[in-house]
Design an enzyme around this catalytic site. Structure first.
Site, short mmCIF file in Angstrom:
data_model
loop_
_atom_site.label_atom_id
_atom_site.label_comp_id
_atom_site.label_asym_id
_atom_site.label_seq_id
_atom_site.Cartn_x
_atom_site.Cartn_y
_atom_site.Cartn_z
N ASN A 1 4.26 26.14 26.83
CA ASN A 1 4.21 27.12 27.76
C ASN A 1 3.16 27.89 27.79
O ASN A 1 3.01 28.81 27.15
CB ASN A 1 5.70 27.84 27.90
CG ASN A 1 5.85 28.72 28.85
OD1 ASN A 1 5.04 28.85 29.84
ND2 ASN A 1 6.90 29.61 28.79
N LYS B 1 2.29 30.20 29.93
CA LYS B 1 2.63 31.32 30.68
C LYS B 1 1.47 31.84 31.74
O LYS B 1 0.89 31.03 32.15
CB LYS B 1 2.89 32.24 29.50
CG LYS B 1 3.94 31.87 28.50
CD LYS B 1 4.57 32.98 27.71
CE LYS B 1 5.72 32.44 27.03
NZ LYS B 1 6.51 33.32 26.13
N HIS C 1 13.56 30.57 32.16
CA HIS C 1 12.90 31.05 31.02
C HIS C 1 13.41 32.49 30.99
O HIS C 1 13.52 33.17 31.91
CB HIS C 1 11.37 30.97 31.11
CG HIS C 1 10.88 31.55 29.87
ND1 HIS C 1 10.62 32.58 29.49
CD2 HIS C 1 10.13 30.65 28.91
CE1 HIS C 1 10.08 32.69 28.24
NE2 HIS C 1 9.59 31.35 27.87
N GLU D 1 11.82 35.10 30.20
CA GLU D 1 11.17 36.24 31.05
C GLU D 1 11.37 36.19 32.26
O GLU D 1 11.23 37.42 33.06
CB GLU D 1 9.71 35.79 30.69
CG GLU D 1 9.44 35.66 29.28
CD GLU D 1 7.92 35.16 28.90
OE1 GLU D 1 7.64 35.38 27.67
OE2 GLU D 1 7.30 34.39 29.62
N GLU E 1 16.32 29.27 23.61
CA GLU E 1 15.32 30.18 23.06
C GLU E 1 16.19 31.70 23.15
O GLU E 1 16.28 32.37 23.86
CB GLU E 1 14.37 30.41 24.22
CG GLU E 1 14.87 30.40 25.63
CD GLU E 1 13.58 30.90 26.64
OE1 GLU E 1 12.55 30.51 26.19
OE2 GLU E 1 13.74 31.37 27.59
N SER F 1 9.06 30.78 18.82
CA SER F 1 8.15 30.83 18.26
C SER F 1 8.05 29.86 17.10
O SER F 1 7.90 30.07 15.83
CB SER F 1 8.27 32.40 17.25
OG SER F 1 8.18 33.44 17.90
#
Length: 273
Positions: free
Chosen positions: A28, A30, A113, A115, A186, A232
């Site tokens: 990703n 981003k 996601h 975010e 995630e 991560s």
């Protein structure tokens, strides 16, 4: 459950010499990349060495760079979009439809996601609607699920991941559509923080997700669905995470912007036994 025992669902070219279920390693990017830096990243990935046959790779590219990346990226890495609209083409200013993405040769889209759930207020119902739009356009989907630190500390992991994020998908898709869905777990508290869930913590939630799929969709779909870890993952911990029986890949942020994405993560994925 082992990768070796699960049903093959990928059509990636790397399947030619491997007949089991591939890991799915997604990158990703981003909101990163100028024309110059994106070209440099493509060159880095193109020269990063061989991707094992048991690993399928896709990178989530900012929409403005999709056309240039598809034209220059090595063919054993698919291009993913980072979002799509919940509507088709039409009077939806600023939106990007799944049909547009498919027309450009995009194979995957990342939806839900954390975010976007936090910053854009996306609900699980909206994520399910977008997923249906993507599937109808012929795309495959990485559906993101996961809890915040406060939710984990309050003992609400299953309430968030299973009873909200996963529950919104129940009854929405056919078996053939589920074959084009991956679930990316995630833990929000481990994204971009340098903190990683231990392989045991991640495996526990992955096993719960697979159990939910078995109960609410079917045992066959549960067996075939790839469940990625999205907190991560990097070269230093990839092998330990991917060795767990229910961790079928990763959805990777920062490490996907460097050669380590191939040399550290993909090349350290243990061959299924």
């Amino acid at each position: 459950l082992s990768l070796h025992d699960a049903l093959p669902i990928s059509t990636s070219t790397t399947m030619a010499s491997f007949n089991g279920k591939q890991y799915l390693v997604g990158g990703n990017w981003k909101c990163n990349g100028t024309k110059e830096s994106t070209a440099a990243l493509v060159a880095t990935l193109n020269g990063a060495g061989v991707i094992p046959a048991w690993v399928e790779v896709a990178v989530g590219v900012p929409s403005i760079h999709i056309a240039s990346v598809i034209g220059t990226l090595r063919k054993d890495i698919s291009v993913a979009a980072q979002d799509c609209s919940a509507t088709g083409n039409g009077a939806y200013t600023g939106e990007l439809s799944a049909a547009m993405l498919a027309d450009f040769g995009v194979k995957w889209v990342i939806l839900g996601h954390s975010e976007r759930r936090v910053n854009q207020g996306e609900t699980s119902a909206l994520v399910a609607t977008k997923t249906k739009q993507a599937l109808d356009a012929g795309l495959s989907v990485m559906v993101c699920v996961g809890e915040s630190l406060a939710e984990r500390e309050a003992g609400r992991v299953n309430a968030v991941v299973l009873d909200d994020h996963m529950a919104a998908l129940k009854g929405k898709f056919s078996d053939s559509e589920w074959a084009r869905i991956a679930i990316a777990y995630e833990p929000v508290w481990a994204i971009g923080t340098g903190v990683t869930a231990s392989p045991e913590q991640a495996q526990e939630v992955h096993a719960s997700i697979r159990g939910w799929l078995s109960k609410n969709v079917s045992p066959a779909i549960a067996k075939a669905t790839r469940i990625q870890y999205g907190g991560s993952m990097k070269g230093a911990n990839a092998a330990g995470l991917l060795s767990k029986p229910d961790i079928d890949g990763g959805l990777i942020g920062g490490a996907s912007l460097k050669a380590e994405f191939i040399t550290g993560v993909c090349q350290n994925a243990p061959e299924p036994k």
